[in-house]
Design a protein around this motif. Structure first.
Motif, PDB file in Angstrom:
ATOM      1  N   TYR A   1      -3.590  -3.784  12.420  1.00 25.56           N
ATOM      2  CA  TYR A   1      -3.829  -2.400  11.983  1.00 25.56           C
ATOM      3  C   TYR A   1      -3.992  -1.461  13.184  1.00 25.56           C
ATOM      4  O   TYR A   1      -4.264  -1.907  14.301  1.00 25.56           O
ATOM      5  N   ALA A   2      -3.818  -0.168  12.913  1.00 24.62           N
ATOM      6  CA  ALA A   2      -3.996   0.826  13.975  1.00 24.62           C
ATOM      7  C   ALA A   2      -5.489   0.986  14.255  1.00 24.62           C
ATOM      8  O   ALA A   2      -6.302   1.027  13.332  1.00 24.62           O
ATOM      9  N   ASP A   3      -5.819   1.063  15.536  1.00 20.98           N
ATOM     10  CA  ASP A   3      -7.232   1.125  15.913  1.00 20.98           C
ATOM     11  C   ASP A   3      -7.440   2.243  16.932  1.00 20.98           C
ATOM     12  O   ASP A   3      -6.501   2.647  17.621  1.00 20.98           O
ATOM     13  N   LYS A   4      -8.680   2.708  17.029  1.00 21.36           N
ATOM     14  CA  LYS A   4      -8.989   3.833  17.916  1.00 21.36           C
ATOM     15  C   LYS A   4     -10.480   4.077  17.946  1.00 21.36           C
ATOM     16  O   LYS A   4     -11.230   3.419  17.201  1.00 21.36           O
ATOM     17  N   CYS A   5     -10.886   5.066  18.750  1.00 21.20           N
ATOM     18  CA  CYS A   5     -12.292   5.474  18.815  1.00 21.20           C
ATOM     19  C   CYS A   5     -12.746   6.006  17.457  1.00 21.20           C
ATOM     20  O   CYS A   5     -12.008   6.718  16.780  1.00 21.20           O
ATOM     21  N   THR A   6     -13.970   5.650  17.080  1.00 18.79           N
ATOM     22  CA  THR A   6     -14.530   6.123  15.800  1.00 18.79           C
ATOM     23  C   THR A   6     -15.712   7.065  16.026  1.00 18.79           C
ATOM     24  O   THR A   6     -16.413   7.402  15.077  1.00 18.79           O
ATOM     25  N   PHE A   7     -15.931   7.476  17.270  1.00 16.44           N
ATOM     26  CA  PHE A   7     -17.150   8.210  17.645  1.00 16.44           C
ATOM     27  C   PHE A   7     -18.371   7.357  17.299  1.00 16.44           C
ATOM     28  O   PHE A   7     -19.468   7.899  17.081  1.00 16.44           O
TER      29      PHE A   7
ATOM     30  N   HIS B   1      -8.865  -0.097   7.625  1.00 15.94           N
ATOM     31  CA  HIS B   1      -8.015  -1.212   8.067  1.00 15.94           C
ATOM     32  C   HIS B   1      -7.208  -1.850   6.942  1.00 15.94           C
ATOM     33  O   HIS B   1      -6.045  -2.209   7.123  1.00 15.94           O
ATOM     34  N   ASN B   2      -7.821  -1.993   5.781  1.00 17.28           N
ATOM     35  CA  ASN B   2      -7.091  -2.686   4.705  1.00 17.28           C
ATOM     36  C   ASN B   2      -6.132  -1.777   3.932  1.00 17.28           C
ATOM     37  O   ASN B   2      -5.561  -2.182   2.936  1.00 17.28           O
ATOM     38  N   LYS B   3      -5.963  -0.535   4.424  1.00 14.68           N
ATOM     39  CA  LYS B   3      -4.917   0.331   3.854  1.00 14.68           C
ATOM     40  C   LYS B   3      -3.771   0.501   4.845  1.00 14.68           C
ATOM     41  O   LYS B   3      -2.707   0.979   4.482  1.00 14.68           O
ATOM     42  N   CYS B   4      -4.013   0.155   6.099  1.00 17.07           N
ATOM     43  CA  CYS B   4      -3.019   0.377   7.158  1.00 17.07           C
ATOM     44  C   CYS B   4      -1.926  -0.687   7.066  1.00 17.07           C
ATOM     45  O   CYS B   4      -2.213  -1.879   6.974  1.00 17.07           O
TER      46      CYS B   4
ATOM     47  N   ARG C   1       0.820  -1.225   0.000  1.00 13.63           N
ATOM     48  CA  ARG C   1       0.000   0.000   0.000  1.00 13.63           C
ATOM     49  C   ARG C   1       0.853   1.273   0.000  1.00 13.63           C
ATOM     50  O   ARG C   1       0.390   2.338  -0.404  1.00 13.63           O
ATOM     51  N   LEU C   2       2.099   1.151   0.495  1.00 19.40           N
ATOM     52  CA  LEU C   2       2.999   2.307   0.504  1.00 19.40           C
ATOM     53  C   LEU C   2       3.192   2.860  -0.901  1.00 19.40           C
ATOM     54  O   LEU C   2       3.395   4.053  -1.091  1.00 19.40           O
TER      55      LEU C   2
ATOM     56  N   THR D   1      -0.001   5.907   3.866  1.00 18.15           N
ATOM     57  CA  THR D   1      -0.858   5.244   2.871  1.00 18.15           C
ATOM     58  C   THR D   1      -2.240   5.882   2.741  1.00 18.15           C
ATOM     59  O   THR D   1      -3.007   5.479   1.862  1.00 18.15           O
ATOM     60  N   GLY D   2      -2.559   6.815   3.603  1.00 20.69           N
ATOM     61  CA  GLY D   2      -3.899   7.404   3.574  1.00 20.69           C
ATOM     62  C   GLY D   2      -4.916   6.567   4.336  1.00 20.69           C
ATOM     63  O   GLY D   2      -6.123   6.840   4.259  1.00 20.69           O
ATOM     64  N   ALA D   3      -4.437   5.549   5.063  1.00 15.96           N
ATOM     65  CA  ALA D   3      -5.365   4.723   5.853  1.00 15.96           C
ATOM     66  C   ALA D   3      -6.042   5.586   6.925  1.00 15.96           C
ATOM     67  O   ALA D   3      -7.259   5.484   7.140  1.00 15.96           O
ATOM     68  N   SER D   4      -5.258   6.413   7.583  1.00 16.60           N
ATOM     69  CA  SER D   4      -5.841   7.351   8.553  1.00 16.60           C
ATOM     70  C   SER D   4      -6.398   8.529   7.771  1.00 16.60           C
ATOM     71  O   SER D   4      -5.676   9.161   7.007  1.00 16.60           O
ATOM     72  N   HIS D   5      -7.658   8.795   7.969  1.00 16.75           N
ATOM     73  CA  HIS D   5      -8.286   9.863   7.179  1.00 16.75           C
ATOM     74  C   HIS D   5      -9.386  10.543   7.981  1.00 16.75           C
ATOM     75  O   HIS D   5      -9.820  10.037   9.019  1.00 16.75           O
TER      76      HIS D   5
END
Lengths: 320, 179
Positions: free
Chosen positions: B113-119, B88-91, A90-91, B72-76
């Protein structure tokens, strides 16, 4: 006495009680990246200055090839660190301008062809190659016969190496949540440290006394500059804010101080610098010990900065 | 345009951790991990001590460093409400986002994958409140649109003193604590 006590129910792995998301892989990757950056700059300089016709220099041939191996090892270490390895591709599906890690991934891809072409230039001089690939030799001769082209390759490698070396520092300093990394001189520190480690490496393996002498002198310059940049880095953080001063105390007088002062400053810079100053003034012989100390010091510097940086935090808000 | 925020009344919060349990249940958060947590912050000089209990989570910042550093743009930032999410599938699990977060709000899910609160964006999109807000027994948590002047969060922020956690980090957090 004023109290400020924080209790949290959070206990996420790798985050609490202190952040430890990056183990040995990232410091090794940053060190190898810096070392390879140094190979590109120093070997590129030898090409650019026209010394590539002096064919016996390992600097021009063995260094780029060694660099290709080392950067591959570095990238493998980086790959080992990834937690979602199957998605590493993906990078290369996007370029994120705001993310140093993204442009670093692309820089690493560009490093390979730049170093490979540089290594090609000295192919004919090597009598010990196990096989002789004819078209590579023809290509090499063609490159050597065009001095302007060879110099351009050298210049590209110098530029690429400088960018790679800077990137290893920017990667950390862009993560502003860790005050120890939040310094505008980290890129310079890692670049100079990488150059120093490379000069030490070539000094160690160089077959001729003249080349050892030259690289020892260069390394003395890099080590002196590194001491200066380290001082700027420490002073800069110590005078920025309480948060940054707290962070830099980890190195100056805190948990990481013994390793920092003994192995980074003492063994990694001051002692080899002293020995090499004596060596270039012909008071003592050139040996492999000072270069080995410099290389070890460079590696330990990355370990200390990465590990201490993870412990540094913006405030006591989360239980530090 | 909407901009979601959460307002938590520290005068009402008793630190019962219902919000934590609700989050784990709703979002199937693995054992040993937390997307939200309780902090007890005691400050002052004995015997004049002051304690604040806070339910903390990702601050869904206006200037999210985790999004900026993601290679990668996974976090957006989600188009709805400016919620910060992870695809998740971009992280790739590089953990740069974990290092960049001054709140240490992220973790690596056991799946990598990185995880966190999603509201609880999946609930919000169908008109429900985030799980933590909906279960709070003292009704100390409020969720709403900051861009709507009539929303509860706006009214509370306009009428009560409040603070955010680590505003000095410059990320413009969107969780506010009434004091």
């Amino acid at each position: 006495m004023t109290t400020h006590e924080i209790t949290t129910t959070r206990m996420n792995p790798m985050i609490d009680p202190g952040m430890h998301i990056w183990g040995w892989e990232i410091p090794v990757y940053l060190f190898l990246g810096g070392l390879v950056a140094g190979f590109m700059v120093i070997s590129g300089y030898f090409l650019f200055s026209g010394r590539f016709q002096e064919s016996r220099h390992v600097t021009c041939f063995r260094a780029p090839l060694t660099g290709l191996i080392l950067i591959s090892l570095g990238m493998f270490a980086l790959f080992l660190d990834l937690e979602h390895k199957l998605y590493a591709w993906r990078l290369y599906t996007t370029i994120k301008i705001a993310s140093p890690m993204s442009w670093g991934a692309w820089i690493l891809v560009l490093v390979y062809p730049a170093m490979a072409i540089m290594a090609l230039i000295h192919l004919p001089d090597q009598k010990h190659l196990p096989i002789r690939v004819e078209f590579l030799h023809k290509l090499s001769q063609s490159l050597r016969s065009h001095e302007g082209l060879a110099k351009t390759i050298g210049a590209i490698n110098m530029l690429g190496g400088a960018i790679l070396g800077m990137y290893t520092g920017v990667l950390l300093s862009s993560l502003g949540a860790r005050p120890l990394w939040s310094s505008s001189s980290l890129w310079l520190l890692f670049l100079v440290s990488g150059m120093s480690a490379t000069a030490a490496f070539i000094h160690m393996v160089a077959p001729t006394k003249a080349e050892r002498e030259l690289l020892a002198k260069a390394d003395n310059g890099f080590l002196s500059l590194e001491l200066f940049v380290l001082a700027l880095y420490l002073i800069g953080l110590a005078t920025t804010s309480d948060v940054h001063a707290d962070a830099v105390r980890l190195l100056i007088s805190g948990t990481y101080a013994p390793v920092f002062w003994i192995f980074v400053i003492g063994v990694g810079i001051v002692i080899p610098l002293g020995i090499q100053i004596l060596a270039v003034n012909h008071k003592v012989k050139h040996t492999s010990i000072p270069p080995l100390m410099v290389i070890a010091g460079g590696l330990i510097l990355r370990f200390v900065i990465v590990m201490a940086g993870q412990h540094s935090h913006w405030s006591n808000a989360h239980g530090l | 345009m909407s901009r979601y925020a959460m307002v938590i009344d520290t005068k009402k919060c008793v630190g019962c951790m219902d919000c934590v349990v609700a989050c784990k249940t709703e979002n199937n958060v693995p054992e040993g991990y937390n997307r939200d947590w309780i902090v007890q912050d005691v400050m002052g000089k004995f015997p004049d001590l002051h304690m604040e209990i806070r339910s903390e989570r990702c601050n869904h910042c206006d200037e999210p460093p985790c999004v900026h550093c993601c290679p990668t743009g996974a976090s957006h930032v989600h188009e709805r409400g400016g919620v910060v999410l992870v695809e998740h599938n971009k992280c790739i699990g590089c953990k740069a986002c974990l290092a960049s977060c001054p709140y240490d709000a992220r973790f690596i899910h056991p799946d990598g994958y990185a995880d966190k609160c999603t509201f609880c964006i999946h609930r919000v999109e169908v008109g429900l409140l985030p799980a933590c807000v909906s279960v709070c027994p003292t009704h100390c948590m409020y969720f709403g649109n900051l861009d709507d002047p009539a929303s509860d969060v706006n009214k509370l922020l306009n009428s009560r003193s409040h603070h955010a956690v680590l505003p000095e980090a410059g990320t413009k957090p969107h969780i506010f604590y009434l004091t």
